[in-house]
Design a protein around this motif. Structure first.
Motif, PDB file in Angstrom:
ATOM      1  N   VAL A 327      11.762  23.572 -16.897  1.00  0.00           N
ATOM      2  CA  VAL A 327      10.379  23.396 -16.452  1.00  0.00           C
ATOM      3  C   VAL A 327      10.201  23.875 -15.015  1.00  0.00           C
ATOM      4  N   ARG A 328       8.966  24.298 -14.723  1.00  0.00           N
ATOM      5  CA  ARG A 328       8.557  24.559 -13.337  1.00  0.00           C
ATOM      6  C   ARG A 328       7.687  23.385 -12.921  1.00  0.00           C
ATOM      7  N   VAL A 329       8.030  22.774 -11.803  1.00  0.00           N
ATOM      8  CA  VAL A 329       7.446  21.496 -11.395  1.00  0.00           C
ATOM      9  C   VAL A 329       6.706  21.655 -10.079  1.00  0.00           C
ATOM     10  N   THR A 330       5.551  21.032  -9.961  1.00  0.00           N
ATOM     11  CA  THR A 330       4.830  20.980  -8.694  1.00  0.00           C
ATOM     12  C   THR A 330       4.476  19.528  -8.389  1.00  0.00           C
ATOM     13  N   VAL A 331       4.854  19.080  -7.194  1.00  0.00           N
ATOM     14  CA  VAL A 331       4.509  17.723  -6.750  1.00  0.00           C
ATOM     15  C   VAL A 331       3.008  17.692  -6.459  1.00  0.00           C
ATOM     16  N   PRO A 332       2.267  16.704  -6.981  1.00  0.00           N
ATOM     17  CA  PRO A 332       0.802  16.710  -6.836  1.00  0.00           C
ATOM     18  C   PRO A 332       0.345  16.429  -5.410  1.00  0.00           C
ATOM     19  N   PRO A 333      -0.855  16.889  -5.058  1.00  0.00           N
ATOM     20  CA  PRO A 333      -1.421  16.588  -3.729  1.00  0.00           C
ATOM     21  C   PRO A 333      -1.536  15.085  -3.533  1.00  0.00           C
ATOM     22  N   GLY A 334      -1.248  14.647  -2.318  1.00  0.00           N
ATOM     23  CA  GLY A 334      -1.396  13.237  -1.988  1.00  0.00           C
ATOM     24  C   GLY A 334      -0.258  12.343  -2.448  1.00  0.00           C
ATOM     25  N   TRP A 335       0.779  12.921  -3.053  1.00  0.00           N
ATOM     26  CA  TRP A 335       1.901  12.098  -3.516  1.00  0.00           C
ATOM     27  C   TRP A 335       2.622  11.482  -2.316  1.00  0.00           C
ATOM     28  N   ASN A 336       2.820  10.169  -2.330  1.00  0.00           N
ATOM     29  CA  ASN A 336       3.459   9.497  -1.188  1.00  0.00           C
ATOM     30  C   ASN A 336       4.607   8.595  -1.616  1.00  0.00           C
ATOM     31  N   HIS A 337       5.181   8.868  -2.795  1.00  0.00           N
ATOM     32  CA  HIS A 337       6.262   8.017  -3.297  1.00  0.00           C
ATOM     33  C   HIS A 337       7.527   8.861  -3.449  1.00  0.00           C
ATOM     34  N   VAL A 338       8.533   8.319  -4.136  1.00  0.00           N
ATOM     35  CA  VAL A 338       9.816   8.999  -4.290  1.00  0.00           C
ATOM     36  C   VAL A 338       9.686  10.183  -5.255  1.00  0.00           C
ATOM     37  N   GLY A 339      10.676  11.093  -5.198  1.00  0.00           N
ATOM     38  CA  GLY A 339      10.714  12.204  -6.133  1.00  0.00           C
ATOM     39  C   GLY A 339      11.033  11.736  -7.541  1.00  0.00           C
ATOM     40  N   LEU A 340      10.553  12.502  -8.533  1.00  0.00           N
ATOM     41  CA  LEU A 340      10.722  12.089  -9.926  1.00  0.00           C
ATOM     42  C   LEU A 340      11.704  12.956 -10.701  1.00  0.00           C
ATOM     43  N   LEU A 341      11.835  14.235 -10.337  1.00  0.00           N
ATOM     44  CA  LEU A 341      12.670  15.142 -11.117  1.00  0.00           C
ATOM     45  C   LEU A 341      13.713  15.802 -10.220  1.00  0.00           C
ATOM     46  N   PRO A 342      14.913  16.068 -10.762  1.00  0.00           N
ATOM     47  CA  PRO A 342      15.991  16.661  -9.947  1.00  0.00           C
ATOM     48  C   PRO A 342      15.778  18.152  -9.750  1.00  0.00           C
ATOM     49  N   ALA A 343      16.032  18.614  -8.534  1.00  0.00           N
ATOM     50  CA  ALA A 343      16.015  20.047  -8.221  1.00  0.00           C
ATOM     51  C   ALA A 343      17.431  20.459  -7.844  1.00  0.00           C
ATOM     52  N   PRO A 344      17.906  21.609  -8.340  1.00  0.00           N
ATOM     53  CA  PRO A 344      19.295  22.012  -8.077  1.00  0.00           C
ATOM     54  C   PRO A 344      19.462  22.594  -6.685  1.00  0.00           C
ATOM     55  N   VAL A 345      20.544  22.213  -6.021  1.00  0.00           N
ATOM     56  CA  VAL A 345      20.917  22.787  -4.732  1.00  0.00           C
ATOM     57  C   VAL A 345      22.415  23.050  -4.727  1.00  0.00           C
ATOM     58  N   THR A 346      22.841  23.895  -3.812  1.00  0.00           N
ATOM     59  CA  THR A 346      24.272  24.094  -3.629  1.00  0.00           C
ATOM     60  C   THR A 346      24.823  22.974  -2.758  1.00  0.00           C
ATOM     61  N   GLY A 347      26.141  22.878  -2.701  1.00  0.00           N
ATOM     62  CA  GLY A 347      26.758  21.820  -1.909  1.00  0.00           C
ATOM     63  C   GLY A 347      27.235  20.681  -2.779  1.00  0.00           C
ATOM     64  N   TRP A 364      15.969  21.893 -15.003  1.00  0.00           N
ATOM     65  CA  TRP A 364      16.125  21.365 -16.359  1.00  0.00           C
ATOM     66  C   TRP A 364      16.097  19.837 -16.254  1.00  0.00           C
ATOM     67  N   ALA A 365      15.493  19.192 -17.237  1.00  0.00           N
ATOM     68  CA  ALA A 365      15.466  17.729 -17.251  1.00  0.00           C
ATOM     69  C   ALA A 365      15.277  17.253 -18.683  1.00  0.00           C
ATOM     70  N   GLY A 366      15.708  16.019 -18.928  1.00  0.00           N
ATOM     71  CA  GLY A 366      15.537  15.417 -20.240  1.00  0.00           C
ATOM     72  C   GLY A 366      14.083  15.065 -20.502  1.00  0.00           C
ATOM     73  N   GLY A 367      13.732  14.943 -21.773  1.00  0.00           N
ATOM     74  CA  GLY A 367      12.369  14.629 -22.143  1.00  0.00           C
ATOM     75  C   GLY A 367      11.860  13.344 -21.528  1.00  0.00           C
ATOM     76  N   ALA A 368      12.730  12.329 -21.374  1.00  0.00           N
ATOM     77  CA  ALA A 368      12.300  11.053 -20.799  1.00  0.00           C
ATOM     78  C   ALA A 368      11.787  11.236 -19.372  1.00  0.00           C
ATOM     79  N   GLU A 369      12.487  12.049 -18.585  1.00  0.00           N
ATOM     80  CA  GLU A 369      12.073  12.270 -17.197  1.00  0.00           C
ATOM     81  C   GLU A 369      10.809  13.116 -17.109  1.00  0.00           C
ATOM     82  N   VAL A 370      10.734  14.166 -17.939  1.00  0.00           N
ATOM     83  CA  VAL A 370       9.556  15.033 -17.922  1.00  0.00           C
ATOM     84  C   VAL A 370       8.320  14.245 -18.347  1.00  0.00           C
ATOM     85  N   HIS A 371       8.471  13.433 -19.388  1.00  0.00           N
ATOM     86  CA  HIS A 371       7.335  12.628 -19.850  1.00  0.00           C
ATOM     87  C   HIS A 371       6.900  11.641 -18.781  1.00  0.00           C
TER      88      HIS A 371
END
Length: 593
Positions: A327-347, A364-371
């Motif tokens: 999936v391609r994910v965009t955090v909505p405007p005005g969001w002020n809470h914790v992140g919901l989906l994992p983004a891959p990074v090196t390290g 990539w994420a499981g259906g439970a997280e995407v839903h």
């Protein structure tokens, strides 16, 4: 929460922002995840490995003669007696000689405390080097076991705190082997003596035996968990012939894209520099709650076009089924809470959880997280489905999980009710061992690429592609990746699905009475700016929460409370120190502060 309609087809209009790492020091930059190829190559991601399936075994495991050794005092628990041994300088050879002189035929030695593999660790650059050197201490009487027969593994396993040494008599290496292992694989003895540890193993075996008439405790909880699961494979119905093992290509994709537990330290300014308190909640026997449904068989690919063509009801059903999505994910405007989906990074961290409004990333994420990202009660996130794998819903882990939960409940009840303090402690340790059987048994299904370790005499050529772990005057100790084996019990789709469900439950877990939802818990039900830390199956916040605790798997248990103000930890090590202080304070003051 009321489900918002999934958004699928249109591309995100806003220009992507750079993902903001919550704890930036460990994040080096974005990491590109694999995608599903087109054409014949893509068909391999919807296939099973030919001639490989998880079947019920047609043999009975053989129990190993086991003893328990306190390497600090020399106390050895063997059957119904305790003997004090002279362990000399505590090399593997001296421990084996002392134990086998007292208990001939011993095949497994658990070190309950004393960690002899850390002796002289200050002489080595890493703890792993020290452990490798200890495992390979030269001995005229003992050599490294090469393995033979069912369920015997060759060579030593080098681990900083829970190594496994496998030894055979130098004069008769084929006559049998003896393992030296850490009790910490099963549970933290936390000061318990060898008699209590042996009692814990006895209670564990008895509790499992009530649910498996052929239960045997193997060397590790991972081996035990997988063996017990194999004895629940159905003998009738669709899967009576065994569960198919996915293609190597699909297992590789799940290995690369199905992360495990969420570990995240949230830093200022998203939380205060000085915390009013540090309150820790831990989900009891967390993964046991997520075993009732799992993917079975080979998946069906759902392309972006196919998903967009679905009705809203079909999209929701697909996301709530056993599925894995690109999936391609965009955090909505005005969001002020914790992140919901994992983004891959090196390290070292591998995954971060962006929460800055407008941030766009692909993952990539499981259906439970995407839903959950689409339907959470605060604000729906923008999700564009690029590709997906939709499995048939099944129950391959359900019976295994029910039996383990019942054994855990029996032991937990005994640990609270028994009149004898030693027996209560042993029952508690045994309940922790059941947790390990489930936790590491599930991890065993993930079947990561194999790490093979070995030794080569100094001066001889090393095998290709090895990583050197350590060296002394005689041998070089190394390890290398050996790829995926033809393991009939390799099911990363099960582990990935359970892990995804557990990550979602850290954000939003429902309390049910029958089918009715009667309450919620999790990070999204705490005030914005109060969540400090996520740690696999627990979270830490700056204030108490009104979450009920019923003692059931998945419930949030108040585990620690450190009264503030507290300087915000800047590293995980600092957080763990504060967590220890919080647990001690809660124990001292009681839960009702």
């Amino acid at each position: 929460p009321v489900a918002a309609p999934p958004v699928a087809a249109p591309p995100v209009a806003a220009a992507p922002a750079t993902p903001t790492a919550p704890a930036a020091p460990a994040a080096v930059g974005p990491r590109e995840l694999p995608t599903l190829p087109e054409g014949p190559a893509g068909a391999r991601f919807e296939a099973a490995t030919t001639g490989l399936a998880s079947k019920r075994p047609n043999f009975t495991q053989q129990a190993r003669s086991t003893v328990f050794l306190d390497a600090a005092t020399g106390d050895l628990a063997v059957r119904d007696r305790v003997v004090r041994l002279d362990l000399g300088t505590r090399t593997p050879g001296e421990i084996l000689d002392a134990v086998l002189a007292t208990a001939p035929g011993t095949e497994r030695i658990y070190i309950t405390t004393g960690a002899p593999w850390h002796d002289g660790a200050e002489r080595y650059s890493t703890l792993k080097d020290a452990v490798a050197a200890w495992l390979n201490t030269p001995s005229e009487r003992w050599t490294t076991a090469v393995g033979s027969g069912r369920d015997k593994l060759a060579g030593h396993f080098v681990h900083q705190r829970q190594p496994v040494g496998r030894y055979a008599p130098a004069t008769a290496p084929d006559s049998g082997s003896t393992e030296i292992r850490s009790m910490g694989e099963w549970f933290d003895p936390d000061g318990a003596d060898v008699v209590t540890c042996r009692q814990a193993f006895t209670l564990l075996w008895q509790a499992l035996r009530r649910h498996w008439d052929d239960a045997v405790l193997m060397g590790s909880p991972s081996q035990t968990g997988r063996d017990l699961w194999s004895r629940t494979v159905p003998t009738t119905g669709k899967w009576a012939g065994g569960y198919p093992v996915l293609s190597e290509e699909l297992r590789g994709l799940l290995h690369a894209t199905g992360g495990q537990g969420r570990t995240e330290l949230i830093l200022p300014p998203r939380v205060p520099d000085r915390l009013p308190a540090l309150v820790e909640y831990d989900r009891t026997f967390a993964y046991a709650k997520h075993l009732w449904k799992s993917p079975v068989g080979t998946p069906r690919r759902i392309t972006a076009q196919a998903f967009a063509a679905m009705t809203e009801q079909e999209q929701t059903k697909a996301l709530m089924s056993c599925s894995h999505w690109n999936v391609r994910v965009t955090v909505p405007p005005g969001w002020n809470h914790v992140g919901l989906l994992p983004a891959p990074v090196t390290g070292d961290r591998a995954w971060i959880y962006p929460s800055e409004p407008g941030t766009t990333f692909t993952t990539w994420a499981g259906g439970a997280e995407v839903h959950l990202a689409l339907s959470n009660h605060i604000a729906p996130w923008r999700i564009e489905v690029l590709d997906g794998l939709l499995f048939e819903d099944g129950k391959p882990l359900d019976e295994w999980g029910k039996r383990l939960k019942s054994a855990w409940a029996d032991l937990t009840s005994l640990s609270r009710a028994h009149a004898d303090e030693r027996r209560r402690t042993a029952a508690y340790l045994a309940s922790r061992a059941v947790r390990s059987v489930l936790l590491f048994g599930l991890g065993g299904f993930a079947q990561r690429p194999r790490l093979v370790s070995g030794t080569t005499p100094v001066g001889e050529a090393l095998p290709a592609g090895v990583e050197i772990l350590g060296q002394d005057e005689t041998v070089v100790t190394w390890q290398r990746q050996a790829g995926f084996s033809r393991d009939p019990y390799a099911h990363p789709e099960w582990a990935a699905y359970v892990w995804s469900g557990a990550r979602a439950a850290l954000l939003d877990m429902k309390y049910r009475q029958g089918k009715e939802v009667i309450g919620h818990a999790g990070a999204l039900h705490a005030k914005p700016g109060t969540v400090v830390y996520f740690g696999t199956d627990g979270i830490a916040l700056t204030e108490r929460q009104p979450w009920p605790y019923r003692g059931e798997p998945g419930d949030y248990l108040l585990k620690g409370h450190l009264t503030g103000p507290v300087e915000h930890p800047t590293t995980q090590e600092q957080y763990l120190t504060l967590r220890g202080l919080g647990r001690a304070e809660l124990t001292h003051t009681g839960a009702d502060q």
